[in-house]
Design a protein around this motif. Structure first.
Motif: not given
Length: 314
Positions: A203-206, A253-264, A271-284
């Motif tokens: 939440x802090x990272x978010x 870049x911040x968008x990716x960090x927001x999704x990473x914060x949700x993974x944390x 694992x499913x959410x980290x697949x979402x994060x990978x999609x957001x990473x390459x998309x952005x």
């Protein structure tokens, strides 16, 4: 989590991530093939570019120009996201805190994808899913507010396929979060929220990433406004301040960090959410590279030390 659903969802998000990674590699490794504006290369360029980056690769065929909508229609994505994820949040709240159950059609969807009705999930995992769905909804609310009252959209366009994909994405990402709990969420048991260390870090990272993303979007909007706040231009300018001092697209870049914060917040092991994060990473990353090239091409004095996407790295 057990069951087939995490594997199915993870595979789907992984395929999307791979598609955008392939597009990014093709863009970087085969610029000569992509320089033409017609045929397959023209369609490819039209599908990966939007807004200001759409006009920098030559004249597009007339039939492609027919398949475009205003970029300002991005706002529609967040309207749908606020409504859909808000609805899912209410359903999960009732199931977790009020002893209710998920709607029958959601339970049918769970079972169709192989999600077990029984689960050995801990209280903290249930609470994690609720928190992430809440964070996702709040993120959508903020982005909607920024689209309505902060951002100044130009006359840029997006492809109709990108427009339709945006709706599917925002519906799918909230549904993916909800699918991390079993069909009978509580199974008659009382709920006891357990706050863990990864909830606090996530939440802090978010909040940190969201604040920076908002600041960067304000900087971009102010480039087109006078000191009194009146819109005076729709032209593109070089932004300065905050994370713009290091990268061309800090809001991506911040968008990716927001999704990473949700993974944390989900406990780091979903694992499913980290697949979402990978999609957001390459998309952005793909969008950032295109924007970076636009700035370099159109502004001769553009700061050479700026990276496209990730400070000091990429």
């Amino acid at each position: 989590m057990t069951g087939a659903m995490p594997a199915v969802l993870g595979a789907a998000w992984s395929l999307l991530a791979a598609a955008f990674l392939a597009a990014l590699v093709l863009l970087r490794r085969a610029p000569a093939w992509l320089s033409g504006g017609g045929g397959v290369s023209g369609l490819f360029q039209d599908l990966i570019r939007y807004g200001k980056t759409k006009g920098g690769y030559g004249q597009r065929p007339a039939w492609l120009r027919l398949l475009q909508v205003p970029k300002r229609w991005f706002t529609h994505f967040y309207v749908v996201s606020v409504l859909w994820n808000g609805f899912l949040l209410i359903c999960l709240f009732q199931a977790e805190f009020l002893g209710g159950s998920l709607p029958s059609w959601i339970q049918h969807m769970h079972r169709a994808l192989g999600r077990d009705s029984q689960s050995e999930d801990t209280e903290s995992q249930h609470f994690s899913v609720f928190m992430v769905l809440l964070l996702l909804w709040l993120h959508s609310c903020r982005r909607l507010a920024e689209c309505l009252w902060t951002s100044v959209f130009s006359n840029g366009v997006i492809h109709i396929v990108q427009y339709c994909f945006g709706f599917v994405y925002y519906i799918a990402v909230g549904s993916t979060v909800l699918c991390q709990v079993p069909t009978n969420v509580r199974n008659g048991e009382e709920f006891s929220a357990q706050i863990c260390w990864y909830h606090i870090i996530g939440v802090t990272m978010y909040i940190w990433a969201s604040l920076h993303q908002h600041r960067c979007l304000v900087i971009l909007a102010n480039l087109r406004k006078s000191k009194s706040g009146k819109v005076v231009s729709l032209n593109h300018s070089v932004p300065f301040g905050d994370w713009f001092e290091r990268v061309s697209c800090p809001h991506y870049f911040a968008e990716v960090l927001i999704y990473v914060s949700m993974g944390i917040t989900l406990g780091l092991r979903n694992v499913t959410w980290w697949c979402v994060v990978m999609y957001v990473l390459f998309n952005q990353a793909l969008a950032a590279v295109l924007c970076h090239e636009f700035y370099q091409k159109n502004f001769s004095s553009y700061p050479k030390h700026r990276k496209a996407f990730i400070p000091f790295v990429f």
